[in-house]
Scaffold this motif. Structure first.
Motif, mmCIF file in Angstrom:
data_model
loop_
_atom_site.group_PDB
_atom_site.id
_atom_site.type_symbol
_atom_site.label_atom_id
_atom_site.label_comp_id
_atom_site.label_asym_id
_atom_site.label_seq_id
_atom_site.Cartn_x
_atom_site.Cartn_y
_atom_site.Cartn_z
ATOM 1 N N SER A 76 -2.874 -3.654 -6.283
ATOM 2 C CA SER A 76 -1.786 -2.558 -5.494
ATOM 3 C C SER A 76 -2.611 -1.201 -6.040
ATOM 4 O O SER A 76 -2.530 -0.143 -5.541
ATOM 5 C CB SER A 76 -0.190 -2.572 -5.634
ATOM 6 O OG SER A 76 0.447 -1.522 -5.471
ATOM 7 N N ARG A 77 -2.342 -1.625 -7.127
ATOM 8 C CA ARG A 77 -2.424 -0.348 -8.213
ATOM 9 C C ARG A 77 -4.101 0.645 -7.474
ATOM 10 O O ARG A 77 -3.882 0.973 -7.809
ATOM 11 C CB ARG A 77 -2.457 -0.903 -9.599
ATOM 12 C CG ARG A 77 -3.045 0.101 -11.202
ATOM 13 C CD ARG A 77 -2.682 0.022 -12.089
ATOM 14 N NE ARG A 77 -3.978 -1.411 -12.616
ATOM 15 C CZ ARG A 77 -3.015 -2.345 -12.788
ATOM 16 N NH1 ARG A 77 -1.559 -2.995 -12.707
ATOM 17 N NH2 ARG A 77 -4.025 -3.610 -13.289
ATOM 18 N N ARG A 80 -3.960 2.025 -4.600
ATOM 19 C CA ARG A 80 -3.827 3.225 -4.636
ATOM 20 C C ARG A 80 -4.695 4.259 -5.003
ATOM 21 O O ARG A 80 -4.291 5.556 -4.562
ATOM 22 C CB ARG A 80 -2.001 2.933 -4.931
ATOM 23 C CG ARG A 80 -1.080 2.514 -4.332
ATOM 24 C CD ARG A 80 0.384 1.741 -4.989
ATOM 25 N NE ARG A 80 0.021 1.191 -6.139
ATOM 26 C CZ ARG A 80 0.592 1.307 -7.378
ATOM 27 N NH1 ARG A 80 0.505 2.804 -7.172
ATOM 28 N NH2 ARG A 80 0.226 0.525 -7.940
ATOM 29 N N ARG A 84 -5.551 7.941 -3.430
ATOM 30 C CA ARG A 84 -5.015 9.106 -3.783
ATOM 31 C C ARG A 84 -6.254 10.042 -4.352
ATOM 32 O O ARG A 84 -6.258 10.887 -3.799
ATOM 33 C CB ARG A 84 -4.447 8.684 -5.211
ATOM 34 C CG ARG A 84 -3.350 8.446 -5.281
ATOM 35 C CD ARG A 84 -2.811 9.303 -6.725
ATOM 36 N NE ARG A 84 -2.991 8.399 -7.327
ATOM 37 C CZ ARG A 84 -2.797 6.085 -8.073
ATOM 38 N NH1 ARG A 84 -1.414 5.769 -7.362
ATOM 39 N NH2 ARG A 84 -3.191 5.842 -8.709
ATOM 40 N N ARG A 135 5.765 -0.670 -3.775
ATOM 41 C CA ARG A 135 4.724 0.596 -4.519
ATOM 42 C C ARG A 135 4.240 1.514 -3.371
ATOM 43 O O ARG A 135 3.879 2.664 -3.649
ATOM 44 C CB ARG A 135 4.002 0.034 -5.361
ATOM 45 C CG ARG A 135 4.635 -1.011 -6.930
ATOM 46 C CD ARG A 135 3.747 -1.028 -7.663
ATOM 47 N NE ARG A 135 4.236 -1.591 -8.954
ATOM 48 C CZ ARG A 135 4.251 -2.956 -9.204
ATOM 49 N NH1 ARG A 135 4.327 -3.603 -8.052
ATOM 50 N NH2 ARG A 135 4.961 -3.034 -10.076
ATOM 51 N N LEU A 136 3.942 0.799 -2.416
ATOM 52 C CA LEU A 136 2.380 1.755 -1.393
ATOM 53 C C LEU A 136 3.544 2.576 -0.663
ATOM 54 O O LEU A 136 3.128 3.777 -0.005
ATOM 55 C CB LEU A 136 2.129 0.201 -0.457
ATOM 56 C CG LEU A 136 0.885 -0.337 -0.864
ATOM 57 C CD1 LEU A 136 0.688 -1.463 0.614
ATOM 58 C CD2 LEU A 136 -0.356 0.025 -1.473
ATOM 59 N N GLY A 139 4.354 5.728 -2.231
ATOM 60 C CA GLY A 139 3.664 7.245 -1.837
ATOM 61 C C GLY A 139 3.175 7.770 -0.706
ATOM 62 O O GLY A 139 2.912 9.071 -0.587
#
Length: 203
Positions: A76-77, A80, A84, A135-136, A139
């Motif tokens: 996930s990190r 993302r 970005r 988390r997704l 953003g």
């Protein structure tokens, strides 16, 4: 409760070599969990494939559950972070959305086990599954609210729109990238973007 199989104890400080070893374990875990499944896989499957002593595993992770949870968080990190970086190149929010979809499809092609691993989280620990998508969505919501504030998008409930867009990307990626192992066809992508920005009703 999530499965517990921990061997508690101090973990090796992350020296340069330690960072590489830990990352190798995570990369192999992605393959093992993706192909064998969480419940069928064992720590020994990961250590043997990584060519790392089983005892060394516990210097970095206390259990199978811990490496699984960390793997989901890292996927996930990293995804993302990639989003970005690429979206920062967009000239406007519409272009940013298109870039975001393309980044996701490329990401899935390079991490085909992502679908399997994330879906397994429902049974392993539902909070991991929920956190991955939250988390997704966070953003997405931020970008949508900015676009709405600038008048580029209609003023709708940003969280609703975020999950709708995530659903479009999720299922198109599953249909063509995950199931077929190919790039999303140009016409499919074009039609999806028409749906996103223009809807399906004739005017």
């Amino acid at each position: 409760m999530a499965e517990q199989e921990a061997k508690n104890g101090p973990k090796t400080p992350l020296t340069s070599k330690g960072v590489k070893t830990r990352q190798k374990l995570l990369e192999v875990a992605e393959e093992v969990f993706g192909t064998k499944g969480y419940f069928a896989a064992g720590i020994v499957d990961i250590t043997q494939q990584a060519d790392i002593a089983q005892g060394t595993f516990y210097n970095y992770f206390s259990s199978k559950y811990e490496i699984f949870a960390e793997l989901i968080k890292q996927l996930s990190r990293d995804f993302r972070s990639q989003i970005r970086m690429e979206v920062a190149k967009a000239k406007n929010h519409r272009e940013a959305q298109q870039i975001g979809f393309n980044v996701f499809f490329k990401w899935v092609k390079n991490h085909r086990n992502l679908y399997s691993i994330v879906q397994q989280a429902v049974l392993v620990d539902e909070s991991l599954y929920r956190s991955y998508y939250e988390r997704l969505a966070k953003g997405y919501i931020k970008g949508l609210e900015e676009a709405m504030g600038k008048g580029e998008f209609k003023e709708l409930h940003a969280e609703t729109v975020a999950y709708c867009l995530m659903g479009i990307g999720q299922f198109i990626g599953m249909r063509w990238v995950y199931w077929e192992g190919e790039d999303v066809p140009e016409q499919v992508f074009a039609d999806a973007m028409t749906l996103v920005f223009e809807g399906i009703a004739k005017t």
